[in-house]
Design a protein around this motif. Sequence first.
Motif, PDB file in Angstrom:
ATOM      1  N   SER A  13      -6.353  -7.539  -0.213  1.00  0.00           N
ATOM      2  CA  SER A  13      -7.635  -7.941  -0.812  1.00  0.00           C
ATOM      3  C   SER A  13      -7.410  -8.824  -2.032  1.00  0.00           C
ATOM      4  O   SER A  13      -8.132  -9.805  -2.248  1.00  0.00           O
ATOM      5  CB  SER A  13      -8.452  -6.707  -1.190  1.00  0.00           C
ATOM      6  N   LEU A  14      -6.405  -8.486  -2.837  1.00  0.00           N
ATOM      7  CA  LEU A  14      -6.096  -9.285  -4.025  1.00  0.00           C
ATOM      8  C   LEU A  14      -5.548 -10.654  -3.643  1.00  0.00           C
ATOM      9  O   LEU A  14      -5.878 -11.671  -4.268  1.00  0.00           O
ATOM     10  CB  LEU A  14      -5.076  -8.545  -4.904  1.00  0.00           C
TER      11      LEU A  14
ATOM     12  N   MET B 148     -13.694  -8.390   0.035  1.00  0.00           N
ATOM     13  CA  MET B 148     -12.614  -7.914   0.888  1.00  0.00           C
ATOM     14  C   MET B 148     -12.627  -6.388   0.997  1.00  0.00           C
ATOM     15  O   MET B 148     -12.421  -5.824   2.080  1.00  0.00           O
ATOM     16  CB  MET B 148     -11.271  -8.395   0.349  1.00  0.00           C
ATOM     17  N   LEU B 149     -12.861  -5.693  -0.113  1.00  0.00           N
ATOM     18  CA  LEU B 149     -12.927  -4.233  -0.074  1.00  0.00           C
ATOM     19  C   LEU B 149     -14.093  -3.772   0.796  1.00  0.00           C
ATOM     20  O   LEU B 149     -13.967  -2.825   1.582  1.00  0.00           O
ATOM     21  CB  LEU B 149     -13.083  -3.668  -1.494  1.00  0.00           C
TER      22      LEU B 149
ATOM     23  N   VAL C 256      -4.310   2.675   1.222  1.00  0.00           N
ATOM     24  CA  VAL C 256      -5.008   1.984   0.136  1.00  0.00           C
ATOM     25  C   VAL C 256      -4.163   0.878  -0.510  1.00  0.00           C
ATOM     26  O   VAL C 256      -4.674  -0.210  -0.767  1.00  0.00           O
ATOM     27  CB  VAL C 256      -5.482   3.005  -0.925  1.00  0.00           C
ATOM     28  N   PRO C 257      -2.860   1.120  -0.792  1.00  0.00           N
ATOM     29  CA  PRO C 257      -2.065   0.050  -1.413  1.00  0.00           C
ATOM     30  C   PRO C 257      -2.074  -1.249  -0.601  1.00  0.00           C
ATOM     31  O   PRO C 257      -2.234  -2.336  -1.169  1.00  0.00           O
ATOM     32  CB  PRO C 257      -0.657   0.655  -1.474  1.00  0.00           C
ATOM     33  N   MET C 258      -1.918  -1.139   0.726  1.00  0.00           N
ATOM     34  CA  MET C 258      -1.915  -2.341   1.563  1.00  0.00           C
ATOM     35  C   MET C 258      -3.277  -3.025   1.542  1.00  0.00           C
ATOM     36  O   MET C 258      -3.369  -4.263   1.441  1.00  0.00           O
ATOM     37  CB  MET C 258      -1.548  -1.972   3.002  1.00  0.00           C
ATOM     38  N   ILE C 259      -4.349  -2.239   1.628  1.00  0.00           N
ATOM     39  CA  ILE C 259      -5.694  -2.814   1.608  1.00  0.00           C
ATOM     40  C   ILE C 259      -5.951  -3.539   0.290  1.00  0.00           C
ATOM     41  O   ILE C 259      -6.498  -4.644   0.268  1.00  0.00           O
ATOM     42  CB  ILE C 259      -6.752  -1.711   1.833  1.00  0.00           C
TER      43      ILE C 259
END
Length: 213
Positions: A64-65, A42-43, A57-60
Amino acid sequence: MLKLNPWLSIWLKPRDTIRAIKEYDPKHRFHVMCLIYGFLWMLSMSQTISLGHFYGVPMIVIVSLILAWPVGYIMISVSSLLFLWVGKLFKGKGRYVEVRAAVAWANAPSLITIITWIILMAAYGSRLFMADKGAMDAEFGLVDVLFVVQVIVAVWSMVILIFGLSGAQGFSGGRAFGSFILVLCIWIIFTILVMYIIAYCSQPAALALLESF
């Protein structure tokens, strides 16, 4: 009970490790490996389609998690089926769950890759996921070192996979390498198609969202 610690032995004794996991439980830590593989995938996709232009970054990381396990489960399962079918051409004797164990545990070293991603995200933020990374390109040092680490881990993971398949399928390293090359070609074609589909579907939608403000 396992006679060895697979997190350590997989690095230097992948064939023996997979054989030990086969005897103990082919499903051992499978879901953990799905999380590892899916999160990194996902990253990587987020970077490929430049989501940093639209999200922080937090949303990505959160998305992804959330998607890590299902994505990892699907990708590892599909890869395992390919290795199982191709392995039959090389007279492999492994069952699906045994081949899947070899494919899954080849991702164990990727824990190091996750650490490199965390460092890069902390250092560069959303620029890491942008097509135009700006000052990142001029900052020689951290990015280059961590990229080398990622390449080394990726190469060693492939080595682990080849010898792991040898242990799971019960055939020589040469035949394991042959089956790996064939599946790799199929997987590269599939990945390229997925990347184009994701890029085509996501970027127009994101641009339309920006234009609405």
